[in-house]
Design an enzyme around this catalytic site. Structure first.
Site, PDB file in Angstrom:
ATOM      1  CE  LYS A 139       8.842   0.537  -3.891  1.00  0.00           C
ATOM      2  NZ  LYS A 139      10.185   1.072  -3.870  1.00  0.00           N
ATOM      3  CG  HIS A 159       9.379  -4.022  -1.568  1.00  0.00           C
ATOM      4  ND1 HIS A 159      10.355  -3.474  -2.374  1.00  0.00           N
ATOM      5  CD2 HIS A 159       8.878  -5.079  -2.260  1.00  0.00           C
ATOM      6  CE1 HIS A 159      10.451  -4.167  -3.489  1.00  0.00           C
ATOM      7  NE2 HIS A 159       9.561  -5.150  -3.449  1.00  0.00           N
ATOM      8  CG  ASN A 160      12.651  -0.236  -1.799  1.00  0.00           C
ATOM      9  OD1 ASN A 160      11.753  -0.953  -2.255  1.00  0.00           O
ATOM     10  ND2 ASN A 160      12.988   0.903  -2.347  1.00  0.00           N
TER      11      ASN A 160
END
Length: 634
Positions: free
Chosen positions: A350, A353-354
């Site tokens: 995650k 992803h950011n």
């Protein structure tokens, strides 16, 4: 039939509430005090608390009667049952037929109630001893009696009529509320909890339940023990609280009420190292901890986000089906949710992803800025151009940028009124830090992070601008640059994704996560912020190989076709006076990455000169190191 035991310290209202409950359930009411032998009653009248020896016979009689009531029509019994061993002695029938209802309130509240009672043998000064020996149960219903009798009975009936919740959610911010509604829309039974902070966060959970009462039936709590008691075993709890100390505080407060096998899932943007630490600490206590990345913003949380859970396979088997139900669906109808890997893998993915998201956002922003001021066209024209580009790119970020560019306020465009100082929550910087620790070049993402840092220096930038008086060329021709600009954008986006996936590849090896890059790409095809046509392609590309993305033959062909446009666009932008940090970083990364010979030999020589750090030679095997006395003393 069932026997309901209403328990709590004296003054909590056991008798009053017990009678009301018995009437509501059409059952006979019994008061445990009526079963005390005379000597016990006399002792309490004299202000002397009962000892365990005094209670033995009394509890045995109650246990026998509970068996009789269970075999007939059931009953409601008011009984203090303050210690767990007393409750065990009273459990003389199957547990599923015995319902515990714990009435509680703060000491001060109960004391005020006792002092207002008349004609009862229990003396208020004995309350202290009751609170001292009270062992609160972590099962059954827990009802705060600091309210009206009507409300107390209503809360009991709501809980008795509702089945135990499949999952509990803590934290009713924007994302928490949206996820709760998503769960409810999938017919998943939930309980929600939000802390009570006087003057700031009062009755948040209760109000949220009330706001949605017309559509859904679920339970809201501001008492943690009641919340945990409302959940099916093993308890499954989803945390939607701020990353950092808040997660540790909530976990710490939960522990007294949890049992082995229970599962805590952190759905916030926690650092993967914190998740690893928490997972290891809780594992020692037999409790599962999962770090779960959730992407999609408020709309995604409500309608279906991309979900990236990490943790043990055993925990995922318990929680995964629920997460998969609320996740977005890919083009084949499969949930955009998968078990990423062990310990901190979910939150690492995650985070990355950011990081890619940072790069893509900055890339679009700098192209917008260049077009807006170099070619002097309005946002509507740029929106038209982006919309045309997005027929090929199918990028969510490009799509929302079109809406942003077209949004008007009064007679102008809203975008022109927004301050150019970008905020960040830290995940982009975490990606850069992780890349530094793992020795992975992350040029575009790092450039995007630093661009946000510079944007935040608004006042200083204005001051310096007045000192330097930079000249920005505003005579650009859109028709002359738009095609090459699109090719530059596509190329930079490819490179941004390539660097991000390279970090995933290296981290997978370093931490033994065995990340499936194709499956991660599939999870990112819908629900998340970086979904795009490219992401759909990456699903298939990484099925064949987990190698660096820029080694793929189709990507090589596209990069070769468009590299000249990228470098030319960077040159034109810089010469015209416009910063393009991500475009520049992409061009430089590509030149460095594809260079058989670069400038690092000079660096190695410098390092050996001032620090005797040694170097390798091109005419010797790799792994042999040499040192030279560089200064010529002759």
């Amino acid at each position: 039939m069932a026997v309901y035991i209403v328990m709590g310290v004296s003054g909590s209202g056991k008798t009053t509430i017990g009678k009301l409950l018995a009437k509501e359930l059409n059952l006979t009411f019994y008061d445990a005090d009526d079963f005390h032998p005379p000597e016990n009653v006399e002792k309490m009248k004299n202000g002397n608390p009962l000892q365990d020896e005094d209670r033995k016979g009394w509890l045995a009689v109650l246990a026998e009667n509970i068996q009789k009531w269970n075999k007939s029509d059931g009953a409601v019994l008011a009984c203090s049952a303050l210690k767990e061993k007393y409750r065990k002695q009273l459990t003389s029938i199957p547990k599923e037929n015995l319902r515990w209802i714990f009435l509680w309130a703060d000491f001060k509240v109960i004391l005020e109630r006792l002092e207002s009672r008349k004609g009862h043998y229990f003396k208020p000064e004995m309350l202290t001893s009751q609170f001292e020996i009270l062992e609160e149960p972590n099962y059954g219903l827990r009802i705060n009696v600091n309210t009206s009798e009507e409300n107390i009975l209503k809360r009991i009936m709501v809980n008795l009529n509702a089945s135990e919740a499949e999952i509990g959610l803590i934290g009713l911010g924007v994302m928490g509320k949206s996820l709760a509604l998503n769960l409810l829309s999938k017919n998943i039974e939930i309980s929600v909890f939000n802390r009570h902070v006087s003057g700031k966060e009062e009755d948040v959970a209760k109000d949220f339940v009330q706001e949605n009462a017309d559509k859904y039936t679920f339970k809201g709590f501001d008492d943690l023990k009641e919340f945990v008691s409302s959940l099916k075993r093993p308890r499954k709890i989803l945390l939607m609280v701020n990353a950092g100390a808040a997660v540790d505080a909530v976990v710490e407060s939960l522990l007294p009420f949890l049992e082995k096998g229970d599962i805590i899932t952190d759905g916030g943007n926690s650092h993967f190292k914190d998740t690893l630490r928490r997972e290891q600490a809780l594992k020692e206590q037999g409790i599962h901890f999962m770090g779960c990345g959730i992407s999609g913003g408020e709309e995604g949380a409500l309608k279906g986000p991309s979900i990236m859970p990490g943790g043990s396979s055993e925990a995922y088997k318990q929680v995964g089906l629920i997460l998969e139900k609320i996740a977005a669906k890919d083009k084949n109808g499969n949930p955009c949710c998968t078990h990423i890997g062990p310990d901190g893998a979910g939150h690492f993915v995650k985070m990355l992803h950011n990081g890619i998201e940072y790069g893509e956002m900055q890339l679009i922003a700098e192209i917008y800025h260049f077009l807006r001021f170099h070619t002097n066209i309005d946002p509507e024209a740029i929106a038209d151009l982006f919309e045309a580009w997005n027929e090929q790119m199918k990028s969510y970020l490009l799509e929302i940028s079109v809406d942003i560019l077209r949004k008007r306020e009064s007679k102008g465009f809203l975008l022109d009124k927004i301050l150019d100082a970008a905020k960040q929550k830290g995940t982009g910087g975490w990606s850069t830090n992780a890349a530094l620790e793992l020795g992975v070049p992350l040029d575009t993402i790092t450039a995007a992070v630093l661009a946000r840092n510079i944007s935040g220096m608004k006042e200083l930038r204005v001051e310096v601008s007045n000192l330097y008086n930079p000249i920005n060329n505003q005579n650009g021709n859109l028709d002359e640059i738009k095609d090459e600009l699109f090719r530059a954008y596509k190329t930079a986006s490819l490179i941004n994704h390539a660097t991000g996936y390279d970090l995933l590849r290296v981290a997978s090896s370093e931490f033994s996560w065995n990340l499936n890059l194709s499956e991660i790409s599939r999870v990112w095809t819908n629900g998340c912020i970086i979904r795009s046509g490219l992401m759909e392609d990456l699903v298939n590309i990484f099925k064949d190989s987990n190698n660096h993305l820029l080694l793929n033959k189709n990507i090589i062909f596209e990069i070769k076709e468009n590299q000249a446009s990228l470098t030319k666009t960077v040159g034109v932008s810089l010469q015209a006076g416009y910063a393009v940090p991500v475009l520049s970083a992409a061009a430089n990364y590509l030149l460095n990455f594809t260079s058989a010979q670069n400038a690092a030999n000079m660096i190695q020589a410098q390092r050996d000169y001032f620090g005797a750090h040694t170097y390798e030679r091109t005419d010797k095997p790799r792994g042999e190191f040499f040192h030279t006395q560089w200064k010529n003393n002759n």
